[in-house]
Structures are given as C-alpha cells and as structure tokens.
Design an enzyme around this catalytic site. Structure first.
Site, PDB file in Angstrom:
ATOM      1  CB  CYS A 103      12.460  11.979 -14.667  1.00 60.64           C
ATOM      2  SG  CYS A 103      12.933  11.880 -12.943  1.00 60.64           S
ATOM      3  CG  HIS A 104      17.002  13.849 -13.479  1.00 62.37           C
ATOM      4  ND1 HIS A 104      16.182  13.157 -12.629  1.00 62.37           N
ATOM      5  CD2 HIS A 104      17.722  14.703 -12.707  1.00 62.37           C
ATOM      6  CE1 HIS A 104      16.391  13.573 -11.393  1.00 62.37           C
ATOM      7  NE2 HIS A 104      17.316  14.506 -11.405  1.00 62.37           N
TER       8      HIS A 104
END
Length: 170
Positions: A103-104
C-alpha cells in the site's frame, strides 16, 4: 527461520500488519516491531489492531535481521520523516535482503532513494510519486522485483502479497 524487522507506528493499516505477521509467525519466522519507543503501543487507523513495539530504532541494527516488512496506512509517511528509519530501510535494499512493502509502504523506500529502476506497485495515490522516483510502476496485485522486493497495492492484495513474501523467505 528468518528474523523479520517490521517498522510501524500509529495509523498503520490494520490488516496490512496483522495478516502478514500472522502468516510469517505461522511459518515459524520471528517478527520484531520497531518504532521510536520500545514498549509503546501503537494502534491501526481502523482501530482494530494494537501492536506493542518490541524495540526502538535506536537499539537495533538492520544487520541483525533477514527481511523487512513495511505495512501501509499513514505509518510509512510518518516514519520516512526520520532519517534513522530511512537508513534502516535503505540497508535492506542495498544488501538485497527481502523487503515487503504494501500500500503506502513504498513511501519509505522512495525517501530512501532505493526504488529507481525497480518494478513495483503501491496504493494508487502514490503511483505518481513512485514514477517520479524512477519506478517501473505496475498496477498489479503483487509485483516481485529482483527476487528481493515484494510490493502490493492494498488490503485486497494481501493473499498474493503473503504468498510471494513467504516464497522469498524459504
């Protein structure tokens, strides 16, 4: 079995920590959570998971670990503001040790300037950041680069992320 460092602080994406860590432990791997303060409890952004921090970044060396896990959420963006975490993550990339970022999570690797020329993926909102960092961005559930770096986009990709991460730990 492998010793896995997990850099994490509050506002991590709950399942992007819990599901990989559960799988790693089920397979016999050891996971050490690392933040600024050992013994502190950090909570995921959904409020579903609370994690007790095992070690301070000041008290660990990346050389003592075989792999690195970077869960997503807001955690990686907070951690990349501290040069200690940036250098910690960069060590794994430079030494070609397995790195698992979902994800991030790749934000920390962007700041470490460790993604140029690599194939990777991440959450759609950081795709442009990754491209500016020189990443060959692929919008796929999991991307494995150089038999070292495993990246995925979001919680829906966790089964593929876990599968490929565990392959690298074998």
């Amino acid at each position: 079995m492998s010793k896995i460092a997990c850099v994490v602080t509050s506002m991590f994406e709950d399942v992007e920590y819990t599901k990989p860590v559960d799988e790693f432990k089920r397979e016999g791997h050891e996971v050490t959570t690392i933040e600024w303060e050992a013994g502190k409890e950090v909570t995921g952004k959904q409020g579903d998971a609370t994690v007790k921090i095992d070690a301070s970044v000041d008290d660990v060396k990346p050389e003592d670990f075989d792999a690195l896990l970077i869960p997503g959420g807001f955690s990686p963006d907070q951690l990349r503001g501290d040069e200690k975490f940036v250098k910690f993550a960069k060590h794994f990339m430079d030494e070609k040790k397995p790195v698992f970022a979902i994800c991030h999570g790749p934000q920390l690797l962007i700041t470490a300037k460790s993604l140029e020329g690599r194939k990777a993926t991440g959450f759609k909102s950081i795709a442009v950041d990754m491209e500016y960092a020189g990443v060959d961005f692929e919008d796929k559930e999991v991307v494995v680069c150089g038999n070292q770096l495993v990246t995925s986009r979001n919680p829906d990709d966790i089964p593929a992320f876990n599968r490929e991460s565990l392959k690298l730990l074998k």
